[in-house]
Motif scaffolding. Structure first.
Motif, PDB file in Angstrom:
ATOM      1  N   TRP A   1       0.819  -1.204   0.000  1.00  0.00           N
ATOM      2  CA  TRP A   1       0.000   0.000   0.000  1.00  0.00           C
ATOM      3  C   TRP A   1       0.859   1.262   0.000  1.00  0.00           C
ATOM      4  CZ3 TRP A   1      -4.792   0.039  -1.437  1.00  0.00           C
ATOM      5  CH2 TRP A   1      -5.602  -1.091  -1.240  1.00  0.00           C
ATOM      6  N   PHE A   2       1.976   1.228   0.732  1.00  0.00           N
ATOM      7  CA  PHE A   2       2.859   2.397   0.740  1.00  0.00           C
ATOM      8  C   PHE A   2       3.561   2.564  -0.609  1.00  0.00           C
ATOM      9  CE2 PHE A   2       2.851   1.533   5.461  1.00  0.00           C
ATOM     10  CZ  PHE A   2       2.098   2.651   5.784  1.00  0.00           C
ATOM     11  N   LEU A   3       3.877   1.457  -1.269  1.00  0.00           N
ATOM     12  CA  LEU A   3       4.423   1.541  -2.621  1.00  0.00           C
ATOM     13  C   LEU A   3       3.404   2.187  -3.555  1.00  0.00           C
ATOM     14  CD1 LEU A   3       6.073  -1.999  -2.876  1.00  0.00           C
ATOM     15  CD2 LEU A   3       7.306   0.179  -2.873  1.00  0.00           C
ATOM     16  N   LYS A   4       2.141   1.775  -3.442  1.00  0.00           N
ATOM     17  CA  LYS A   4       1.089   2.378  -4.257  1.00  0.00           C
ATOM     18  C   LYS A   4       0.944   3.869  -3.939  1.00  0.00           C
ATOM     19  CE  LYS A   4      -2.810   0.583  -5.360  1.00  0.00           C
ATOM     20  NZ  LYS A   4      -4.177  -0.005  -5.298  1.00  0.00           N
ATOM     21  N   ALA A   5       1.058   4.214  -2.667  1.00  0.00           N
ATOM     22  CA  ALA A   5       0.932   5.622  -2.283  1.00  0.00           C
ATOM     23  C   ALA A   5       2.005   6.462  -2.949  1.00  0.00           C
ATOM     24  CB  ALA A   5       1.020   5.755  -0.764  1.00  0.00           C
ATOM     25  N   GLU A   6       3.237   5.956  -2.961  1.00  0.00           N
ATOM     26  CA  GLU A   6       4.294   6.722  -3.610  1.00  0.00           C
ATOM     27  C   GLU A   6       4.102   6.741  -5.123  1.00  0.00           C
ATOM     28  OE1 GLU A   6       9.145   7.105  -4.061  1.00  0.00           O
ATOM     29  OE2 GLU A   6       8.321   5.843  -2.464  1.00  0.00           O
ATOM     30  N   ALA A   7       3.664   5.616  -5.685  1.00  0.00           N
ATOM     31  CA  ALA A   7       3.393   5.586  -7.126  1.00  0.00           C
ATOM     32  C   ALA A   7       2.318   6.612  -7.488  1.00  0.00           C
ATOM     33  CB  ALA A   7       2.967   4.184  -7.550  1.00  0.00           C
ATOM     34  N   ALA A   8       1.296   6.707  -6.659  1.00  0.00           N
ATOM     35  CA  ALA A   8       0.239   7.701  -6.896  1.00  0.00           C
ATOM     36  C   ALA A   8       0.801   9.118  -6.779  1.00  0.00           C
ATOM     37  CB  ALA A   8      -0.896   7.502  -5.900  1.00  0.00           C
TER      38      ALA A   8
ATOM     39  N   GLY B   1      -4.068   4.681  -7.856  1.00  0.00           N
ATOM     40  CA  GLY B   1      -5.107   5.179  -6.977  1.00  0.00           C
ATOM     41  C   GLY B   1      -4.760   6.524  -6.374  1.00  0.00           C
ATOM     42  N   ASN B   2      -5.263   6.765  -5.183  1.00  0.00           N
ATOM     43  CA  ASN B   2      -5.078   8.038  -4.483  1.00  0.00           C
ATOM     44  C   ASN B   2      -4.029   7.881  -3.397  1.00  0.00           C
ATOM     45  OD1 ASN B   2      -6.041   9.686  -1.849  1.00  0.00           O
ATOM     46  ND2 ASN B   2      -6.488  10.888  -3.694  1.00  0.00           N
ATOM     47  N   ALA B   3      -3.074   8.790  -3.338  1.00  0.00           N
ATOM     48  CA  ALA B   3      -1.952   8.642  -2.403  1.00  0.00           C
ATOM     49  C   ALA B   3      -2.425   8.614  -0.955  1.00  0.00           C
ATOM     50  CB  ALA B   3      -0.951   9.779  -2.617  1.00  0.00           C
ATOM     51  N   GLY B   4      -3.329   9.492  -0.582  1.00  0.00           N
ATOM     52  CA  GLY B   4      -3.800   9.532   0.797  1.00  0.00           C
ATOM     53  C   GLY B   4      -4.565   8.280   1.190  1.00  0.00           C
ATOM     54  N   THR B   5      -5.406   7.797   0.282  1.00  0.00           N
ATOM     55  CA  THR B   5      -6.162   6.568   0.555  1.00  0.00           C
ATOM     56  C   THR B   5      -5.225   5.383   0.698  1.00  0.00           C
ATOM     57  OG1 THR B   5      -8.050   7.430  -0.679  1.00  0.00           O
ATOM     58  CG2 THR B   5      -7.981   5.063  -0.310  1.00  0.00           C
ATOM     59  N   ASP B   6      -4.246   5.311  -0.192  1.00  0.00           N
ATOM     60  CA  ASP B   6      -3.266   4.216  -0.122  1.00  0.00           C
ATOM     61  C   ASP B   6      -2.459   4.289   1.174  1.00  0.00           C
ATOM     62  OD1 ASP B   6      -4.054   3.320  -2.637  1.00  0.00           O
ATOM     63  OD2 ASP B   6      -2.446   4.388  -3.687  1.00  0.00           O
ATOM     64  N   TYR B   7      -2.062   5.490   1.558  1.00  0.00           N
ATOM     65  CA  TYR B   7      -1.310   5.686   2.797  1.00  0.00           C
ATOM     66  C   TYR B   7      -2.112   5.185   3.993  1.00  0.00           C
ATOM     67  CZ  TYR B   7       0.507   8.344   6.816  1.00  0.00           C
ATOM     68  OH  TYR B   7       0.974   8.713   8.058  1.00  0.00           O
ATOM     69  N   ASN B   8      -3.360   5.590   4.071  1.00  0.00           N
ATOM     70  CA  ASN B   8      -4.210   5.145   5.179  1.00  0.00           C
ATOM     71  C   ASN B   8      -4.380   3.633   5.185  1.00  0.00           C
ATOM     72  OD1 ASN B   8      -4.600   7.749   6.170  1.00  0.00           O
ATOM     73  ND2 ASN B   8      -6.488   8.073   5.001  1.00  0.00           N
ATOM     74  N   SER B   9      -4.484   3.047   4.003  1.00  0.00           N
ATOM     75  CA  SER B   9      -4.598   1.590   3.912  1.00  0.00           C
ATOM     76  C   SER B   9      -3.321   0.909   4.386  1.00  0.00           C
ATOM     77  CB  SER B   9      -4.912   1.171   2.476  1.00  0.00           C
ATOM     78  OG  SER B   9      -6.190   1.634   2.075  1.00  0.00           O
ATOM     79  N   GLY B  10      -2.170   1.504   4.069  1.00  0.00           N
ATOM     80  CA  GLY B  10      -0.904   0.943   4.513  1.00  0.00           C
ATOM     81  C   GLY B  10      -0.811   0.890   6.032  1.00  0.00           C
ATOM     82  N   VAL B  11      -1.163   1.988   6.690  1.00  0.00           N
ATOM     83  CA  VAL B  11      -1.141   2.021   8.157  1.00  0.00           C
ATOM     84  C   VAL B  11      -2.164   1.031   8.714  1.00  0.00           C
ATOM     85  CG1 VAL B  11      -1.519   3.445  10.199  1.00  0.00           C
ATOM     86  CG2 VAL B  11      -0.326   4.404   8.204  1.00  0.00           C
ATOM     87  N   THR B  12      -3.351   1.017   8.122  1.00  0.00           N
ATOM     88  CA  THR B  12      -4.413   0.129   8.592  1.00  0.00           C
ATOM     89  C   THR B  12      -3.997  -1.331   8.515  1.00  0.00           C
ATOM     90  OG1 THR B  12      -6.138   1.706   7.968  1.00  0.00           O
ATOM     91  CG2 THR B  12      -6.795  -0.598   8.184  1.00  0.00           C
TER      92      THR B  12
END
Length: 545
Positions: free
Chosen positions: A371-378, A386-397
C-alpha cells in the motif's frame, strides 16, 4: 556472541567455502546435492513427485534471509542493514568498537551476504533451471521469482553483482559483474517471465498445486505468488524511480495493471516458514545479548504513542531508563556490553500469529508495504496507483491489522511527532542526544494532509512504511538511502578515515574479500561500473541522494 567466535565460524563455514568457487561456476556449499540424486533413484523417478526441482527451492526460501545458523544471519544482515536502518544496534563493542557500526568495515564480516547469496540461492536456482528446462516451466518461473527476491537484496548491499553472467568464465578466468542498472533490468525480465507462467495458473481454479510440498510461504497458491511478484516488481520500480523514471514508471504501471493485483491484506504477507528453527534474531538478542532495539525506531514509536510498540520492543530494564522503550544509537562510543545491555530488546519473534498459516517464520514483505508503494506511485502520477492519501491510510491500517490492532485513532493524530532521544548512559554526557531543533529529528506527523508539499507527503509515506517493515532492516536501509527518509541519527564515531562522510551516512558495503582474491579482474570491472571507489561512501546506481 564475541567477535572471535564470529570470525572463527565465518572462516570455517563461509569464507573458505566461497574462495575460488565462482570461477568454477558452482558457488554453493551444497551444489553437488542438487546435481546428484540423494535417494539412489533416477531423475525420472524424482520428477514424478518433483523433489529434484522443489527441494532445492526449500533451501532458497529459507536462505534469502538465512534461517539458521544465527551467526550467519548476524553477518548477512544484522551487522549491516539492521543496524544502518536504525531498527537495531549492538551493545557489544566488537574489535574495540572499530567495526561496521563505527564505519570501520570488517572484511571478515562483509563477505557473508555474498557467500550466502551464491552458495544458497544462485547455485540451487541454477540447478533447478537446468533440470526443469522447458518441461517444467512452473518450477523455472518460481525459481526466478525467488532469485530476484534474494539477489536484489544483495545488489542493494554491494551494487554491481554477478547475475546474468553467473557461471560464465571469461578467457582470463574472471566472471563479469552486471552493473546495478543491468542487474535491475534483468530482475524485471525474470519477473515478467515468471508472471507470464503464473498469472494464467492463478486465474485457473483447477491448476495443479505442483508447488505445495515445497512452498514455505503460500502453500502452493499461485495467486499469492503472483501478488507477491507484482509487489516485488513495484518495489523495484519505485527503487529506481529517481535515477530511471521512464523505466520505473513502465515497470510499475505494468505491475499495477496485472489482473491478479498486489498484496492487500496480512494474509498475503511474505512470511517464510522456518519450521523448528529458532528465529536467528532471538539467538542474537536473547542468547548472546548482541542485539538491542534501535534508537531512531524507538523514538518514532514513543513520539507517536504507537500501539505497535509492544509488538516490536520490550521495555528497558536498566535503572536509568527502566520501563521505557528506548533503543541504542548506532555508531557511538561503547566501552563494554554492560553499558547498554539493559536498554530495550526487540521482542521475541515471531511476534504475532501469521495470517497465512506459518507458525514460525521470517517476514520479508508485508501487504502494508504494498500500500505504501502504491501511495508513492500515486504521488508520482503512475497510472493504476489510486489516491496517495487513501493508499497511505490503507498501509497504516494493514500494518496495524497484522498485529490485531485498530488504526483509526492513530490515523487521526495530526500533532504527534518523533520523540527526542536522550541517552543518560552516554560515555560523554549529552553526546548521543538528538533534541528539538536537530536536523536529524523528524517533525512529520501521522495524519495525511492533502495540502502538504511533495517532500512532506513522501516523508510521511516512508516514515510509516519504515515502521511497518520492521524487522527487515535491509529493506529499510535501502529505502533510507533512496529517499533520506525517515530521518535517522548520524554516527557519533566514524573510523572510515574519511571514506564515509558522517553526514551522508553509509551507502554500501565493499566487495567481498573472497572476490577480490579470486576474481580480481571481475572486481576491477565492477568498481568501474560502480562509478566510485570500493568503499562504504560510494552511492549505488539508484541512490542519487
Amino acid at each position: 556472541m564475541n567477535y572471535s567466535t564470529i570470525k572463527k565460524r565465518f572462516t570455517v563455514a563461509g569464507f573458505a567455502i566461497l574462495a575460488g568457487s565462482l570461477l568454477l561456476g558452482g558457488c554453493t556449499k551444497r551444489f553437488d546435492e542438487y546435481n546428484t540424486n540423494p535417494f539412489g533413484i533416477s531423475n525420472e523417478d524424482l520428477a514424478a513427485d518433483y523433489k529434484l526441482l522443489g527441494q532445492p527451492l526449500v533451501q532458497v526460501q529459507q536462505d534469502i534471509y538465512v534461517a539458521q545458523p544465527a551467526w550467519d544471519t548476524q553477518l548477512q544482515q544484522n551487522l549491516i542493514g539492521d543496524n544502518y536502518s536504525g531498527y537495531m544496534a549492538s551493545p557489544t563493542p566488537f574489535l574495540g568498537n572499530q567495526n561496521n557500526m563505527t564505519y570501520a568495515l570488517v572484511d571478515g564480516w562483509n563477505g557473508q551476504p555474498w557467500a550466502d547469496a551464491y552458495n544458497d540461492v544462485m547455485a540451487p536456482v541454477q540447478a533447478v533451471l537446468k533440470n526443469a528446462g522447458t518441461q517444467y516451466p512452473v518450477f523455472s518461473a518460481w525459481a526466478k521469482i525467488l532469485r530476484v527476491e534474494a539477489m536484489h537484496r544483495l545488489s542493494d548491499i554491494y551494487g554491481p553483482i554477478i547475475y546474468s553472467h553467473y557461471g560464465q568464465v571469461n578467457s582470463d578466468g574472471s566472471i563479469t559483474y552486471d552493473s546495478q542498472k543491468d542487474a535491475y533490468y534483468a530482475f524485471f525480465t525474470d519477473l515478467d517471465s515468471a508472471l507470464a507462467v503464473f498469472t494464467p495458473l492463478a486465474q485457473n481454479a483447477n491448476a495443479p498445486k505442483t508447488l505445495t510440498n515445497f512452498d514455505q510461504v503460500y502453500g502452493g497458491d499461485f495467486k499469492e505468488w503472483v501478488k507477491f511478484a507484482n509487489t516485488l516488481k513495484l518495489r523495484l520500480a519505485i527503487r529506481i524511480s529517481l535515477i530511471d523514471p521512464t523505466k520505473a514508471q513502465a515497470e510499475g504501471e505494468a505491475a499495477l495493471a496485472n489482473p491478479i493485483g498486489l498484496m492487500t491484506a496480512p494474509a498475503d504477507n511474505f512470511n517464510v516458514n522456518i519450521g523448528t528453527f529458532t528465529h536467528p534474531l532471538n539467538t542474537m538478542n536473547n542468547s548472546w545479548g548482541d542485539c538491542r532495539f534501535g534508537a531512531p525506531l524507538a523514538s518514532y514509536l514513543t513520539g507517536y504513542s504507537d500501539p505497535r510498540a509492544p509488538k516490536y520492543a520490550v521495555p528497558a530494564t536498566d535503572p536509568a531508563v527502566a520501563g521505557k522503550v528506548i533503543g541504542v544509537r548506532n555508531g557511538i562510543n561503547i566501552d563494554a556490553k554492560g553499558r547498554y545491555e539493559g536498554y530495550s530488546q526487540p521482542i521475541t519473534f515471531p511476534n504475532y500469529s501469521a495470517a497465512n498459516g506459518a507458525a514460525n517464520f521470517v517476514q520479508l514483505m508485508t501487504a502494508a508495504e504494498a500500500w505504501f508503494l502504491k501511495a508513492e506511485a500515486a504521488l508520482r502520477g503512475w497510472a493504476g496507483a489510486g489516491n496517495a492519501g487513501t493508499d497511505y491510510n490503507s498501509g497504516v491500517t494493514q500494518s496495524f491489522a497484522q498485529y490485531g490492532l485498530d488504526a483509526t485513532a492513530y490515523l487521526a493524530d495530526a500533532t504527534s511527532t518523533c520523540a527526542q532521544y536522550i541517552d543518560p548512559k552516554a560515555i560523554t554526557p549529552g553526546q548521543n542526544d538528538i533534541t528539538t531543533g536537530s536536523p536529524y529529528l523528524s517533525t512529520i506527523t501521522i495524519k495525511w494532509d492533502n495540502s502538504a508539499t511533495f517532500a512532506q507527503k513522501l516523508e510521511r509515506i516512508i516514515t510509516q512504511k519504515y515502521i511497518s517493515m520492521f524487522p527487515d532492516g535491509q529493506e529499510a536501509w535501502s529505502e533510507f538511502r533512496r529517499t533520506l527518509y525517515p530521518k535517522l541519527y548520524p554516527n557519533v564515531v566514524n573510523f572510515s578515515n574519511g571514506s564515509i562522510p558522517t553526514a551522508k551516512f553509509i551507502r554500501r558495503i565493499n566487495f567481498a574479500l573472497s572476490e577480490r582474491n579470486t576474481n580480481p579482474n571481475g572486481v576491477a570491472d565492477a568498481v568501474k561500473k560502480l562509478g566510485g571507489p570500493d568503499t562504504g561512501g560510494t552511492p549505488l546506481w539508484w541512490d542519487v541522494n
